[in-house]
Design an enzyme around this catalytic site. Structure first.
Site, PDB file in Angstrom:
ATOM      1  N   GLU A  54       1.108  -1.245  -0.130  1.00 24.36           N
ATOM      2  CA  GLU A  54       0.071  -0.257  -0.336  1.00 24.36           C
ATOM      3  C   GLU A  54       1.031   1.063   0.130  1.00 24.36           C
ATOM      4  OE1 GLU A  54      -2.403  -3.385   1.549  1.00 24.36           O
ATOM      5  OE2 GLU A  54      -0.792  -2.612   1.810  1.00 24.36           O
ATOM      6  N   HIS A  56     -11.251  -6.650   8.171  1.00 21.05           N
ATOM      7  CA  HIS A  56     -11.800  -5.688   6.919  1.00 21.05           C
ATOM      8  C   HIS A  56     -12.506  -5.716   7.311  1.00 21.05           C
ATOM      9  CE1 HIS A  56      -8.724  -9.607   6.743  1.00 21.05           C
ATOM     10  NE2 HIS A  56      -8.766  -9.154   5.515  1.00 21.05           N
TER      11      HIS A  56
END
Length: 337
Positions: free
Chosen positions: A60, A129
């Protein structure tokens, strides 16, 4: 107008912008050949080639860092962080580089960058998540933060975000991606079930950032919500029978203060709802703003309904969410105050 799911609307927005502007590029983990974990970019690589829609390593930090460089160069990257929970390694690039580029260069450079992130719970993804980190972005000067609640808004706001000259964090409630939603949890509805959610304009159309929408008109109390919670709040208002006005913020920064102020001054009461944890959530900022602007019109304390102040509880996911019952109790409490 075409009936689309939110995923289809997001894909259509990227498709429209990629066809209009060769500088728009889409990349992230698995977004190319595979089309993304939620299939938001499905078919874009086949249509526009591997130089404009491509996969990246699992980094990321690298995804956003590369995007900042591309944006400074003049491209318009629209990147995907696979889940909002994964954005923490990239947070420094977002805050220290993307958000400050215009200011630190005295306007010589801008950063027309969009970072798309699925956010929130509802898919049994557990602690890594399911987070809702919007307050981490609204605190940062130099970036804009958007949270759509329906397919049409998702497309119109994403097009505006891609066209914006500054960085935009685009948070997509995954609980709304593909399933019908009536405000109650439904364990049979998952992000992979196929259902239409709404009519979406074809071709290019944009919804200005910073414009809220009145989803339900009312005179008794104002509910401020965004994303998934707009639908939950509507269910709560319908089930309690309270004449609530529901404001879908859509854009957290810039924020449509005029619409908020007009509604609260009309109703005299305000309930704020979000899925993220209560303490230091974006609802606290909303509470302060409403208190400052509408103090002499308030007939009851401002109430907040939010997630628990705990790490995301996988086993108690549906209890963690503000549901119609919890919001309904807040509505009744403010009406009785």
């Amino acid at each position: 107008m075409t009936r689309r799911t939110m995923i289809e609307a997001i894909r259509d927005a990227m498709d429209v912008m990629m066809s209009r502007d060769d500088g728009v590029v889409v990349f992230g983990e698995d977004v190319g050949y595979f089309g993304g974990v939620f299939r938001a970019s499905q078919g874009l690589q086949a249509k526009y080639g591997t130089s404009r829609c491509f996969d990246t390593p699992i980094s990321e930090l690298g995804i956003v860092g590369i995007a900042v460089g591309m944006a400074a160069y003049g491209l318009k990257p629209c990147v995907e962080i696979q889940f909002a929970d994964y954005m923490y390694p990239a947070y420094d690039q977002i805050v220290s580089e993307a958000a400050r580029l215009r200011y630190r260069s005295n306007g010589q450079f801008t950063c027309p960058l969009v970072v798309r992130m699925p956010t929130g719970g509802g898919i049994f993804g557990g602690q890594t998540h399911s987070q809702s980190p919007e307050a981490l972005f609204t605190h940062v000067c130099g970036i804009k933060t958007v949270v759509p609640s329906n397919p049409r808004d998702a497309k119109g706001l994403l097009i505006s975000a891609i066209e914006d000259p500054d960085p935009v964090i685009f948070l997509e409630p995954k609980r709304l991606y593909n399933g019908p939603f009536d405000g109650h949890h439904d364990r049979t509805v998952t992000p992979w079930s196929k259902h239409d959610l709404g009519e979406v304009d074809d071709g290019h159309f944009a919804i200005p950032l910073g414009s809220a929408a009145i989803r339900r008109e009312g005179n008794a109390v104002t509910i401020l919500a965004y994303g998934t919670m707009v639908h939950v709040a509507e269910t709560a208002a319908n089930e309690t029978g309270i004449d609530a006005e529901i404001i879908d913020l859509r854009s957290l920064l810039p924020l449509d203060l005029d619409t908020i102020e007009a509604s609260v001054k009309k109703t005299g009461r305000c309930v704020i709802v979000h899925e993220a944890t209560l303490t230091s959530g974006f609802g606290a900022e909303l509470c302060a703003l409403v208190q400052t602007r509408c103090f002499y019109h308030l007939e009851a304390p401002i109430l907040r309904v939010a997630g628990w102040d705990t790490p995301y509880p996988h086993a108690q996911e549906w209890d963690y969410f503000p549901g119609p019952a919890r919001i309904g109790r807040a509505l009744i409490e403010t009406m009785e105050a």
